[in-house]
Design a protein around this motif. Structure first.
Motif, PDB file in Angstrom:
ATOM      1  N   HIS A 208       0.824  -1.204   0.000  1.00  0.00           N
ATOM      2  CA  HIS A 208       0.000   0.000   0.000  1.00  0.00           C
ATOM      3  C   HIS A 208       0.863   1.261   0.000  1.00  0.00           C
ATOM      4  CE1 HIS A 208      -3.101  -2.882   1.314  1.00  0.00           C
ATOM      5  NE2 HIS A 208      -3.962  -1.999   0.840  1.00  0.00           N
ATOM      6  N   LEU A 209       0.483   2.199  -0.832  1.00  0.00           N
ATOM      7  CA  LEU A 209       1.049   3.538  -0.810  1.00  0.00           C
ATOM      8  C   LEU A 209       0.142   4.389   0.071  1.00  0.00           C
ATOM      9  CD1 LEU A 209       3.129   5.589  -1.900  1.00  0.00           C
ATOM     10  CD2 LEU A 209       1.631   5.928  -3.870  1.00  0.00           C
ATOM     11  N   VAL A 210       0.702   4.944   1.140  1.00  0.00           N
ATOM     12  CA  VAL A 210      -0.116   5.631   2.140  1.00  0.00           C
ATOM     13  C   VAL A 210       0.429   7.017   2.419  1.00  0.00           C
ATOM     14  CG1 VAL A 210      -0.600   3.387   3.214  1.00  0.00           C
ATOM     15  CG2 VAL A 210       1.159   4.869   4.195  1.00  0.00           C
ATOM     16  N   GLU A 211      -0.456   7.870   2.939  1.00  0.00           N
ATOM     17  CA  GLU A 211      -0.041   9.155   3.503  1.00  0.00           C
ATOM     18  C   GLU A 211       0.003   8.985   5.015  1.00  0.00           C
ATOM     19  OE1 GLU A 211      -2.270  13.163   4.386  1.00  0.00           O
ATOM     20  OE2 GLU A 211      -1.819  13.066   2.222  1.00  0.00           O
ATOM     21  N   LEU A 212       1.192   9.078   5.569  1.00  0.00           N
ATOM     22  CA  LEU A 212       1.424   8.790   6.981  1.00  0.00           C
ATOM     23  C   LEU A 212       1.445  10.079   7.797  1.00  0.00           C
ATOM     24  CD1 LEU A 212       2.297   6.157   8.684  1.00  0.00           C
ATOM     25  CD2 LEU A 212       4.580   7.155   8.588  1.00  0.00           C
ATOM     26  N   ARG A 213       0.866   9.998   8.986  1.00  0.00           N
ATOM     27  CA  ARG A 213       0.920  11.117   9.928  1.00  0.00           C
ATOM     28  C   ARG A 213       1.229  10.566  11.311  1.00  0.00           C
ATOM     29  NH1 ARG A 213      -4.311   9.733   9.042  1.00  0.00           N
ATOM     30  NH2 ARG A 213      -5.651   9.421  10.871  1.00  0.00           N
ATOM     31  N   ARG A 214       1.639  11.437  12.183  1.00  0.00           N
ATOM     32  CA  ARG A 214       1.936  11.038  13.555  1.00  0.00           C
ATOM     33  C   ARG A 214       0.917  11.665  14.486  1.00  0.00           C
ATOM     34  NH1 ARG A 214       7.958  11.735  15.993  1.00  0.00           N
ATOM     35  NH2 ARG A 214       7.149  13.643  16.939  1.00  0.00           N
ATOM     36  N   GLU A 215       0.290  10.822  15.302  1.00  0.00           N
ATOM     37  CA  GLU A 215      -0.619  11.276  16.344  1.00  0.00           C
ATOM     38  C   GLU A 215       0.020  10.953  17.691  1.00  0.00           C
ATOM     39  OE1 GLU A 215      -4.372   9.452  15.568  1.00  0.00           O
ATOM     40  OE2 GLU A 215      -4.711  10.582  13.721  1.00  0.00           O
ATOM     41  N   PRO A 216      -0.511  11.441  18.795  1.00  0.00           N
ATOM     42  CA  PRO A 216       0.120  11.150  20.089  1.00  0.00           C
ATOM     43  C   PRO A 216       0.265   9.644  20.318  1.00  0.00           C
ATOM     44  CG  PRO A 216      -1.465  12.921  20.337  1.00  0.00           C
ATOM     45  CD  PRO A 216      -1.616  12.410  18.932  1.00  0.00           C
ATOM     46  N   GLY A 217       1.509   9.187  20.375  1.00  0.00           N
ATOM     47  CA  GLY A 217       1.795   7.792  20.662  1.00  0.00           C
ATOM     48  C   GLY A 217       1.485   6.823  19.550  1.00  0.00           C
ATOM     49  N   ALA A 218       1.292   7.311  18.310  1.00  0.00           N
ATOM     50  CA  ALA A 218       0.904   6.391  17.245  1.00  0.00           C
ATOM     51  C   ALA A 218       1.192   6.991  15.877  1.00  0.00           C
ATOM     52  CB  ALA A 218      -0.580   6.051  17.343  1.00  0.00           C
ATOM     53  N   TYR A 219       1.395   6.099  14.901  1.00  0.00           N
ATOM     54  CA  TYR A 219       1.353   6.474  13.492  1.00  0.00           C
ATOM     55  C   TYR A 219      -0.003   6.064  12.946  1.00  0.00           C
ATOM     56  CZ  TYR A 219       6.455   6.961  13.588  1.00  0.00           C
ATOM     57  OH  TYR A 219       7.737   7.346  13.871  1.00  0.00           O
ATOM     58  N   ARG A 220      -0.576   6.927  12.134  1.00  0.00           N
ATOM     59  CA  ARG A 220      -1.807   6.605  11.433  1.00  0.00           C
ATOM     60  C   ARG A 220      -1.615   6.974   9.966  1.00  0.00           C
ATOM     61  NH1 ARG A 220      -4.424   3.066  14.071  1.00  0.00           N
ATOM     62  NH2 ARG A 220      -6.376   3.639  13.042  1.00  0.00           N
ATOM     63  N   TRP A 221      -2.480   6.426   9.112  1.00  0.00           N
ATOM     64  CA  TRP A 221      -2.306   6.714   7.688  1.00  0.00           C
ATOM     65  C   TRP A 221      -3.628   6.633   6.945  1.00  0.00           C
ATOM     66  CZ3 TRP A 221      -0.036   2.234   9.826  1.00  0.00           C
ATOM     67  CH2 TRP A 221      -0.665   1.031   9.498  1.00  0.00           C
ATOM     68  N   ASN A 222      -3.620   7.266   5.775  1.00  0.00           N
ATOM     69  CA  ASN A 222      -4.686   7.114   4.796  1.00  0.00           C
ATOM     70  C   ASN A 222      -4.108   6.365   3.612  1.00  0.00           C
ATOM     71  OD1 ASN A 222      -6.517   8.684   6.334  1.00  0.00           O
ATOM     72  ND2 ASN A 222      -5.654  10.567   5.482  1.00  0.00           N
ATOM     73  N   ALA A 223      -4.731   5.258   3.230  1.00  0.00           N
ATOM     74  CA  ALA A 223      -4.270   4.499   2.076  1.00  0.00           C
ATOM     75  C   ALA A 223      -4.657   5.240   0.798  1.00  0.00           C
ATOM     76  CB  ALA A 223      -4.864   3.101   2.093  1.00  0.00           C
ATOM     77  N   ILE A 224      -3.705   5.356  -0.115  1.00  0.00           N
ATOM     78  CA  ILE A 224      -3.937   6.063  -1.372  1.00  0.00           C
ATOM     79  C   ILE A 224      -4.047   5.085  -2.536  1.00  0.00           C
ATOM     80  CG2 ILE A 224      -3.001   7.812  -2.958  1.00  0.00           C
ATOM     81  CD1 ILE A 224      -1.523   8.982  -0.545  1.00  0.00           C
ATOM     82  N   HIS A 225      -3.120   4.152  -2.617  1.00  0.00           N
ATOM     83  CA  HIS A 225      -3.148   3.151  -3.684  1.00  0.00           C
ATOM     84  C   HIS A 225      -2.755   1.796  -3.094  1.00  0.00           C
ATOM     85  CE1 HIS A 225      -3.622   6.054  -6.938  1.00  0.00           C
ATOM     86  NE2 HIS A 225      -2.653   6.777  -6.400  1.00  0.00           N
ATOM     87  N   ALA A 226      -3.399   0.744  -3.563  1.00  0.00           N
ATOM     88  CA  ALA A 226      -3.022  -0.628  -3.228  1.00  0.00           C
ATOM     89  C   ALA A 226      -2.490  -1.287  -4.492  1.00  0.00           C
ATOM     90  CB  ALA A 226      -4.216  -1.416  -2.696  1.00  0.00           C
ATOM     91  N   VAL A 227      -1.254  -1.763  -4.439  1.00  0.00           N
ATOM     92  CA  VAL A 227      -0.633  -2.386  -5.595  1.00  0.00           C
ATOM     93  C   VAL A 227      -0.624  -3.899  -5.373  1.00  0.00           C
ATOM     94  CG1 VAL A 227       1.531  -2.654  -6.890  1.00  0.00           C
ATOM     95  CG2 VAL A 227       0.789  -0.382  -6.099  1.00  0.00           C
TER      96      VAL A 227
END
Length: 232
Positions: A208-227
């Motif tokens: 998965h190609l994702v847009e990653l962000r950092r939240e308190p104590g965690a990484y979260r992401w939005n998936a953009i493309h699945a290859v």
């Protein structure tokens, strides 16, 4: 693969495709760690940073269940646990959001889809740690290093720099991040009994190609493309 001082472990295992060799190598390397560090103390990352990454996301319920059990056994350490839907294996960084436009990401996903490596079966091996996290060792490495190289080549095809050096690639799946400096001995004592848990097979069929962000104590992401990887 060769030694890479900025990676952990700095040296790759003698046989990266042998689960027993990888597990022993990773545990020995963690045995040399005296102090855990704060994983979140990373220059360049803020609450507003957004970056594109390639990830293998964990959908195996067997692995999720075992990871949750392991988290319960080390909860007294006060680590930042990774949520079940946040378990992942990082395959490389693409770049910051402000550096790359969405059409380029579409082109990247298309390039990565062309002649993709085959789907693969890997093993998540309980349990070890790095200076910043508790994690699973992974074997075999070969299908993952082939995918890593393929994704780097796709980036070059669409005019993006290849940001990751394959010599530093150390595949792993984290389950909890260290959030302060602490003696590594207490982490070793907590996780050593968990090394007797069974190895978990994991089928890798998409990246998965994702847009990653950092939240308190965690990484979260939005998936953009699945290859999808090539069917064998």
């Amino acid at each position: 693969m060769v030694a890479y001082p900025a990676a952990f472990p700095p040296l790759p295992p003698a046989d990266p495709d042998d689960p027993a060799a990888v597990s022993a190598h990773d545990w020995h390397a963690f045995g040399q760690v005296g102090v855990m560090v704060d994983h979140w103390d990373r220059p360049g990352w803020t609450n507003t940073t957004r970056a594109y990454y390639w990830l293998l996301t964990v959908t195996s319920q067997q692995l999720r269940d075992q990871a949750r059990y392991c988290q319960e056994q080390v909860r007294h350490l006060g680590l930042d646990e990774i949520a079940q839907d946040g378990l992942h294996l990082t395959m490389g960084r693409v770049g910051l959001r402000e550096e790359i436009e969405l059409p380029t990401l579409r082109d990247l996903a298309t390039a990565a889809s062309h002649d993709a490596p085959p789907a693969a079966d890997i093993h998540a091996i309980p349990l070890t740690a790095s200076p910043g996290a508790i994690r699973y060792s992974i074997a075999p490495w070969t299908p993952l290093t082939e995918l890593y190289t393929h994704l780097s080549s796709a980036a070059l095809q669409v005019g993006l720099p290849s940001r990751d050096d394959p010599d530093r690639f150390r595949p792993h799946i984290g389950i909890a991040y260290s959030n302060k400096h602490r003696p590594a001995d207490e982490v070793r004592e907590a996780i050593e009994p968990l090394r007797a848990l069974p190895v978990v097979p994991v089928r890798v069929e998409h990246v998965h190609l994702v847009e990653l962000r950092r939240e308190p104590g965690a990484y979260r992401w939005n998936a953009i493309h699945a290859v999808p990887l090539r069917a064998q």
